[in-house]
Write a protein that holds these residues in place. Structure first.
Motif: not given
Length: 294
Positions: A14-16, A18-22, A146, A150
């Motif tokens: 699972r993606w975050d 805040d952290k995984d979207i640039p 991105k 995702t």
């Protein structure tokens, strides 16, 4: 039960938001008004996971395992809407969907056979995976590229989870499940013969509300989907063929039988439907319809 294992699998990747979207890579010069409008429409469309989940829970009261899995699917699909809305909040606040626009796509779906609905949404995940892959290629702004990549990966994983439940259904219900999956598979793999895209968000689901009983018909721009596919992301015959091949490939694995064309799948549908009818008739002590009658 499949839910505990699927929870662990999907939790691990699972993606975050805040952290995984640039977010810091946003380039305003690479986002057009046309592109931004499509992001709004996708955000509203993804919100329709809400009524879909209500339908799944209502029609699968007999299946606590699958109903529990809905907690994962619903969370991740609503997150898709949320990340697109967050993008608009940050970079095009004038296009953020209103609560009323989001609520407009929440309406009751009529009761439908659970096995057919399962297959319908499995095909929908395959199609959406390909739509979002194509959208990621069409967009020019790096952050939204991105995001769409995702989302496409999530849709592929959801399709894999549905496939697990389809395999379980075949083990439990045999030809009845195979017939349901083949029937919907023929429909969903025949999109080139239809006037509009075949996806759960574009199918009629409530006669009492017709013609405003599709998700797309309740968007601010009901004509958006066809324009997005045909003239924007250009989801052409090459991409449609990829969707069909993926559906046929997965059904071949599921049924342990090779399907190279929709015609082959349709012949199998008639065969397994007749077999399921014979089994049901034998159980009821009646005469089954002859093969080929379906």
């Amino acid at each position: 039960m499949l839910y505990p294992e699927l929870f662990k699998q999907l939790e691990s990747v699972r993606w975050d938001m805040d952290k995984d979207i640039p977010w810091d890579q946003f380039d305003a010069s690479l986002l057009t008004d046309e592109q931004a409008q499509t992001i709004k429409m996708n955000a509203i469309t993804e919100w329709s996971a809400l009524p879909a989940t209500e339908m799944f829970l209502r029609d699968n009261k007999h299946d606590s395992d699958f109903s529990a899995f809905m907690s994962i699917w619903f969370f991740e699909e609503q997150k898709h809407s949320l990340v697109l809305i967050e993008y608009l909040k940050r970079f095009r606040p004038d296009l953020v969907p209103t609560e009323e626009e989001l609520h407009e796509v929440r309406f009751e779906f009529e009761t439908a056979p659970p096995l057919e609905t399962l297959m319908l949404h499995f095909c929908g995940e395959i199609r959406l995976n390909h739509w979002y892959r194509r959208a990621a290629e069409w967009h020019t702004e790096p952050v939204i590229k991105k995001i769409y990549t995702t989302l496409s990966q999530d849709e592929a994983r959801h399709g894999g989870a549905y496939l697990r439940y389809m395999k379980r259904a075949i083990n439990k219900f045999g030809d009845e499940a195979k017939a349901a999956f083949a029937k919907v598979g023929v429909l969903m793999a025949s999109a080139r013969r239809t006037a509009q895209a075949l996806h759960p968000t574009n199918l009629h689901v409530n006669k009492a509300l017709f013609p405003r009983d599709t998700i797309q018909s309740r968007l601010p721009d009901p004509e958006w989907l066809e324009a997005w596919l045909d003239t924007q992301i250009k989801f052409d015959a090459v991409w449609e063929t990829k969707v069909v091949e993926r559906i046929l490939h997965n059904l071949s694995l599921l049924m342990d039988r090779s399907f190279k064309t929709v015609q082959e799948l349709n012949r199998y549908r008639k065969e397994v439907t007749a077999s399921a009818a014979a089994t049901a008739a034998a159980a009821a002590g009646t005469v089954a319809p002859q093969p080929g009658a379906a």
